[in-house]
Scaffold this motif. Structure first.
Motif, short mmCIF file in Angstrom:
data_model
loop_
_atom_site.label_atom_id
_atom_site.label_comp_id
_atom_site.label_asym_id
_atom_site.label_seq_id
_atom_site.Cartn_x
_atom_site.Cartn_y
_atom_site.Cartn_z
N PRO A 321 0.81 -1.24 -0.17
CA PRO A 321 0.03 -0.07 0.08
C PRO A 321 0.90 1.16 0.11
N GLN A 322 2.09 1.27 0.87
CA GLN A 322 2.99 2.15 0.74
C GLN A 322 3.54 2.69 -0.48
N ILE A 528 -5.22 -2.69 5.27
CA ILE A 528 -5.38 -1.69 6.39
C ILE A 528 -4.20 -1.76 7.44
N VAL A 529 -3.76 -3.06 7.55
CA VAL A 529 -2.52 -3.35 8.47
C VAL A 529 -1.54 -2.69 8.13
N PRO A 530 -0.81 -2.80 7.10
CA PRO A 530 0.24 -2.25 6.47
C PRO A 530 0.27 -0.69 6.63
N ALA A 597 -2.63 -3.78 19.98
CA ALA A 597 -4.09 -4.22 19.54
C ALA A 597 -3.98 -4.53 18.32
N ILE A 598 -3.09 -4.00 17.54
CA ILE A 598 -3.00 -4.69 15.93
C ILE A 598 -2.38 -5.98 15.80
N LEU A 599 -1.49 -6.14 16.79
CA LEU A 599 -1.01 -7.66 16.87
C LEU A 599 -2.16 -8.58 17.33
N GLY A 663 -11.93 5.91 9.85
CA GLY A 663 -10.39 5.69 10.27
C GLY A 663 -9.86 4.22 10.47
N PHE A 664 -8.83 4.06 10.53
CA PHE A 664 -8.29 2.66 10.66
C PHE A 664 -8.78 1.85 11.44
N PRO A 665 -8.81 2.05 12.96
CA PRO A 665 -8.96 0.98 13.92
C PRO A 665 -10.57 0.87 13.66
N HIS A 666 -11.35 1.81 13.51
CA HIS A 666 -12.91 1.56 13.60
C HIS A 666 -13.37 0.67 12.30
N ALA A 667 -12.53 1.07 11.26
CA ALA A 667 -12.86 0.30 9.99
C ALA A 667 -12.46 -1.27 10.13
#
Lengths: 701, 262
Positions: A321-322, A528-530, A597-599, A663-667
């Motif tokens: 994505p980057q 989303i994660v990256p 949290a992502i982990l 936003g990222f977390p809520h998505a």
């Protein structure tokens, strides 16, 4: 007690693996040790830096002293030194000393033993004192002069061991990762080489000995290279040839006496006839030419290319994505996240389109050309992506990579189908795909490391190189497996496959089971994660390491959960609990928005997929009982796996829209709820209508 | 290709990849450390310079500003042997970049250190841009400071490390390849001897019709299966004997009564 006999080939394979591992460990350790040693030499450079920083600070202090303020009465020294600690992270401790070495002002944790060092330095008037290691810190001292001549005091500087400490920890992690990846690769490569060169030949010889033992002399073994194994094969062939030669002689004799007249000839004819019929009851001779006994094959022989291709395909996952961001200019009216997600979606769209074509070719063409085309296509695709400057170029080259990947995966799937019995191959497929997961896990780590040390585009170049190595491995070591069916045998067409959609249970399994699984895989893990981790300032190498948790959990959990679900006949329950775990992991992000949290979310996704993907695939024969008979298991499973890619297409697009709004977390949390909702619907449907048509009959009865 | 050669080649291939990647990591770590150290020294100089400009800026008249600034820049350059040139190139707020004649379009921050790196730096220098806050009479303005850093020290050390790693990697690979070849040959020896013996036994069986005796202890799976096969070779010898007899009988019949009479 009699010892259990050991296989010489397995011993050879095991010993070679241990030797290979030792060689790799020793080589990697030697390079790592040399690297640490070389970096230690940089300590002199680091000392220069401490001196440089110290001189800069001393100049300011000396300026104050030049105004006539005594060193003991200087004001604002502590804030000045605190500011210096903030500006130069290497510096951990600063202390302004009096001319006799007593501490006047200091900031930061004092290194134990620094006082003695200060006293010693004061004795030498703080001149020509070499930096030294004191209790885990590097300490140096510089004189503070008054009027450029008189020593008014000294500045003691303690620097962290950052160059060696934290860097060594990072290096240790990196080199350990190299070792683990090498271990997996060595296993796969040795399985391929020893399998194709020895194990299969031994198995074929054993089969041949078995057939000879029961009196079957109709088959010979194929040509073998000049080796001891080849000699043994030729000896076995000589046995078959000798026996058949005698039989041919016998036949000639029979022909000769057949026309003979007189009593003696008649008696001989009878004797010969009796002997031959008795012999033919026990022994089968080759009538004309001997047929060649087909070589034995093992499924493991075909795993290495799959491992390599999963490896190369996953290399770009932590940075893709980057990378897309660097290649896409903003387009008015199109959301930036949509632009980033589009190539990921397109990849799955190409898989969706190319899989049926690849399946068709797998039934018509030998395996090697398909795999080689896949390897070359992947290499070309990666090189193209690496050099693409425009967004549209990136999309085109990515499509080529996706099509190549579809060819390799489908070819492997077709190989499993050819080699396993029809009632066993779906389970084999589910388990064999673990190798894809292991390969992908290794790929994300390596890709992340390369991206961090070189550039994003270089990751694709390295991936192209590995794909070419994969092609070379295929050319050198792999057998060219013949196509599955004769061209005259009809393969179910598109319309026959579409008939599957008439099966409500199949449709439900795809729509509420397989599709959501791919939906979150592409939407959350690959999109989303990256982006989210990068947004939190995490480096590509660490993103790769975080992502590898998903692959590790799936690889370890799939056999375990599948076995448990199979034992307890709770496949459907496993699918539901899997979705629940995925959703719970994702909902953590609703509250916490950090790397931990992502982990947790990634591990939840891994456990969820390990619990649900294989059991759901195993349910398909039950769900499509009739279609499995009419269309064949291959068609059903290929259609299922093709359709699940639709989830992969929708995932990044939906994620882009959700990220834009929430936003990222809520998505991520919302996507977790979608997965849970789908699993609930699927469970409810299967509870009402059952998992097979036989349950309809039972209900009606 | 012989099995032992193919296996040792495959092992060496993985070994080469592991060595190559480790060497890459090692070089990259060294390279990054070295670069960070040089950049840190440059940052110290930039800080010093900024402080000097701020301090002296208040004391000097506008007319003297340019000369005084140049003197401060020259002193900073002299203090740090890594720095080749320091230039105040633009007013950050008003973007005078284009007026300075320098192209800074390729400037990007790589997240390491405070400066941004100009990726179009030539082969002999690194060029960084730093934002500095300077007093301009009564107000503070942002300026861009262009720093050209010598690569000589960096390149010398990098090349030395590269050469060393190349030598070490080649040596390790050569030793690894040799050991894997010797190891594969040694480890394959029992299997090779076993196949050789089995082939000889079969040839002897065909030549003499006799089954060779074997030591039944400590046998491998392959040998056990071969012995089982040998035990079943009675069938082969039976077949051959019967065929032989029949052939003989046939030959006798060919000769006819006259022949028998003689």
């Amino acid at each position: 007690m009699k010892r259990k006999p050991k296989s010489l080939i397995q011993q050879f394979q095991f010993r070679l693996f241990v030797l290979g591992l030792l060689l790799i460990c020793a080589s990697v350790a030697a390079i790592a040790f040399d690297g640490v040693h070389q970096r230690d030499k940089l300590v002199f450079e680091a000392d220069r830096n401490i001196e440089f920083i110290g001189k800069s600070l001393v100049r300011d202090i000396e300026r104050a002293l030049d105004y006539g303020i005594p060193i003991t009465q200087l004001a604002g020294v502590n804030p000045f030194m605190e500011d210096a600690l903030r500006s130069y992270p290497r510096i951990k401790y600063l202390s302004l000393l009096s001319s006799n070495g007593h501490r006047l002002f200091s900031t930061g944790p004092e290194p134990v033993g620094s006082e003695a060092f200060a006293q010693e330095a004061a004795y030498k008037h703080f001149r020509d004192v070499l930096p030294t290691d004191v209790e885990g810190q590097r300490v140096a001292v510089l004189p503070v002069l008054l009027g450029g001549e008189t020593v008014a005091g000294g500045l003691l500087i303690g620097s962290g061991i950052g160059l060696r400490g934290s860097a060594s920890a990072g290096s240790f992690l990196a080199f350990t990762t190299v070792l683990i990846i090498s271990l997996f690769t060595l296993v796969e490569v040795l399985v391929l080489v020893v399998g194709t060169r020895l194990v299969n030949s031994v198995r074929t010889c054993q089969k041949m000995m078995g057939t000879i033992s029961v009196g079957d002399f109709r088959q010979r073994l194929g040509p073998q290279p000049q080796s001891q194994m080849g000699e043994f094969v030729r000896a076995l062939n000589a046995v078959v040839d000798r026996v058949n030669e005698h039989y041919k002689k016998m036949q000639i004799q029979v022909d000769l006496v057949k026309d003979g007249a007189g009593d003696e000839a008649q008696i001989l004819r009878k004797r010969l006839g009796a002997h031959i019929s008795q012999l033919l009851n026990r022994v089968h001779f080759a009538e004309a030419e001997n047929s060649i006994m087909p070589r034995e094959r093992a499924l493991s022989d075909f795993r290495a290319p799959l491992f390599l291709f999963a490896f190369v395909e996953a290399m770009s996952a932590p940075i893709f994505p980057q990378f897309v961001i660097t290649r896409s200019d903003p387009i008015v009216g199109i959301d930036v996240y949509l632009l980033i997600g589009l190539p990921v979606s397109l990849f799955f769209l190409c898989l969706f389109v190319a899989t049926p074509v690849a399946a068709y070719l797998s039934n018509r063409v030998r395996q090697k050309p398909i795999l080689l085309a896949g390897a070359l296509g992947a290499a070309v695709g990666f090189i193209g992506v690496s050099f693409s400057d425009l967004y549209i170029d990136l999309l085109i080259w990515r499509c080529i990579s996706a099509i190549s990947y579809a060819f390799v995966i489908t070819s492997f799937q077709s190989t499993i189908e050819r080699m396993c019995s029809s009632d066993y191959w779906i389970k084999t497929l589910a388990f064999s795909l673990i190798v894809t997961v292991i390969g992908a896990g290794c790929g994300v780590v390596v890709g992340g490391m390369i991206a961090e040390r070189l550039a994003y585009s270089d990751v694709f170049l390295v991936a192209a190189g590995v794909a070419l190595i994969g092609g070379l491995t295929i050319t050198l070591f792999m057998e060219n497996l013949a196509p599955r069916s004769h061209p005259d045998v009809p393969v179910p067409g598109l319309w026959s496959r579409l008939r599957l959609l008439g099966n409500v249970r199949f449709l439900a399994a795809v729509a509420f089971g397989a599709l959501p699984a791919k939906f979150v895989l592409s939407g959350v893990l690959l999109f989303i994660v990256p982006l989210f981790l990068s947004d939190l300032g995490v480096t590509p190498a660490v993103i790769g390491i975080i992502m590898v948790f998903y692959f590790a959990v799936v690889a370890a959990g799939t056999p375990l959960f599948h076995w448990l679900a199979d034992k307890a006949s709770l496949s459907m329950m496993a699918v539901f609990v899997g979705a629940l775990v995925t959703c719970s992991g994702f909902l953590v992000l609703y509250q916490w928005h950090d790397v931990t949290a992502i982990l947790i979310a990634i591990c939840g996704l891994g456990v969820g997929h390990a619990m649900s993907v294989a059991p759901l695939l195993s349910l398909i024969p039950e769900v499509c009982e009739k279609e499995m008979e009419t269309l064949g298991p291959s068609t059903v499973i290929t259609t299922y796996r093709t359709l699940e890619n639709m989830g992969g297409i929708a995932g990044p697009l939906a994620a882009a829209a959700l990220v834009n709004h929430f936003g990222f977390p809520h998505a991520i949390a919302v996507m977790g709820l979608i997965v849970l909702g789908s699993a609930l619907l699927l469970s409810f449907l299967f509870m009402v209508i059952g998992t097979s048509r036989s349950s309809d009959t039972t209900t009606l009865a | 290709m012989k099995p032992e050669l193919a296996s040792s080649l495959a092992t060496s291939m993985v070994l080469a990849c592991a060595i190559g990647f480790s060497a890459f990591l090692s070089y990259s770590n060294y390279h990054t450390d070295l670069e960070d150290l040089i950049r840190e020294r440059v940052e110290v100089s930039v800080d010093d310079l900024e402080r000097a400009l701020r301090r002296d800026g208040f004391r000097i008249q506008r007319a003297q500003m340019a000369d005084q600034t140049q003197r401060i820049l020259d002193r900073a350059t002299a203090d740090n042997p890594d720095i080749l040139a320091l230039t105040l190139v633009a007013d950050e707020m008003t973007d005078e970049t284009s007026n300075s004649g320098a192209d800074h379009s390729s400037a990007h921050s790589d997240g390491r250190g405070r400066g941004t790196w100009l990726s179009n730096s030539d082969d002999t220098n690194f060029t960084f841009l730093y934002k500095v806050s300077l007093p301009n009479q009564l107000k503070t303005t942002g300026k861009l400071l262009r720093v050209e850093v010598s690569r000589t020290n960096y390149d010398r050390k990098s090349q030395s490390m590269f050469g060393r790693l190349l030598l070490l990697s080649s040596g390790l690979f050569a030793i690894g390849f040799l050991l894997s070849w010797v190891g594969a040959s040694l480890f394959y020896r029992p299997a090779r001897t076993c196949f050789e013996k089995m082939a000889t036994d079969i040839h002897l069986l065909l030549a003499t019709g006799k089954v060779q005796d074997h030591d039944p202890t400590n046998v491998s799976v392959e040998e056990e299966q071969f012995f089982e096969f040998q035990r079943n070779t009675k069938l082969i010898s039976d077949v051959l004997q019967e065929a032989e007899k029949l052939n003989e009988a046939g030959h006798a019949s060919d000769a006819g009564p006259g022949h028998r009479g003689t």
